[in-house]
Design a protein around this motif. Sequence first.
Motif, PDB file in Angstrom:
ATOM      1  N   HIS A  83      40.865  37.070  34.995  1.00 40.70           N
ATOM      2  CA  HIS A  83      40.239  38.344  34.612  1.00 40.70           C
ATOM      3  C   HIS A  83      41.011  39.516  35.220  1.00 40.70           C
ATOM      4  CE1 HIS A  83      37.378  41.635  34.249  1.00 40.70           C
ATOM      5  NE2 HIS A  83      37.353  41.737  35.580  1.00 40.70           N
ATOM      6  N   LYS A  87      43.102  42.448  33.453  1.00 40.93           N
ATOM      7  CA  LYS A  87      42.685  43.836  33.700  1.00 40.93           C
ATOM      8  C   LYS A  87      43.863  44.694  34.179  1.00 40.93           C
ATOM      9  CE  LYS A  87      39.664  46.593  36.670  1.00 40.93           C
ATOM     10  NZ  LYS A  87      38.659  46.571  37.764  1.00 40.93           N
ATOM     11  N   GLN A 136      39.899  40.151  30.094  1.00 40.04           N
ATOM     12  CA  GLN A 136      39.815  41.433  30.790  1.00 40.04           C
ATOM     13  C   GLN A 136      38.429  42.069  30.709  1.00 40.04           C
ATOM     14  OE1 GLN A 136      42.060  44.668  28.716  1.00 40.04           O
ATOM     15  NE2 GLN A 136      42.283  43.135  27.100  1.00 40.04           N
ATOM     16  N   GLU A 173      38.631  41.361  43.652  1.00 39.98           N
ATOM     17  CA  GLU A 173      39.784  42.124  43.167  1.00 39.98           C
ATOM     18  C   GLU A 173      40.838  42.260  44.266  1.00 39.98           C
ATOM     19  OE1 GLU A 173      40.435  45.750  40.074  1.00 39.98           O
ATOM     20  OE2 GLU A 173      38.740  45.901  41.438  1.00 39.98           O
TER      21      GLU A 173
END
Length: 197
Positions: A83, A87, A136, A173
């Motif tokens: 993901h 992104k 994403q 993240e």
Amino acid sequence: MNFLAHLYLSGDDEDIMIGNFIADGIKGKRYEDYPPQIKKGILLHRFIDDFTDTHPICLESKILLRPRYHKLAPILVDMIYDHFLAKHWAQYHPLPLREYVDKTYATLQRRHADLTPPIQKMLPFMMQHDWLYNYQFQEGMENVFLGMSRRVRAGEVLKFGWEDVAANYDAFESQFTLFFEALRNGVAEKLRELDES
């Protein structure tokens, strides 16, 4: 790492990409039956999996998920990292993600005969639901988690995956960013080693 990362880390060599993409279905020393560059892709895939499974940053991500997912936590981490790769794609590749994904799908279709039967069966679903591009988006991830909850043994809990991604989003993240740089460096070194062997 999951599909998008494995494909990306194969670089521009089509045979390495094919080997990397089919590697989960090539057990033991069966990789030796393949042409040199496909064999290199299979070995690269194994390196990526080992590097990921043992890296302390990935362990931090798994720890955030273990209370609910237990042994399934590594599966979620693979998906979560894809993901963040999708992104932040523009930081890692000169082609826009849409263009890269379409080019990759076309290559995989053209090389259909080189894919293992399970991958041949999976590819139309991957393309129909545009997994590589949709990683994403929250909705794309929710759909992937839902699909996996039906396919993975005792995986019903995976349908709640995005809830736990959202609850720890910033931490995941940051972990991805640090880990992926280490992985890219490790892959570059591994490819040099394979070229010399």
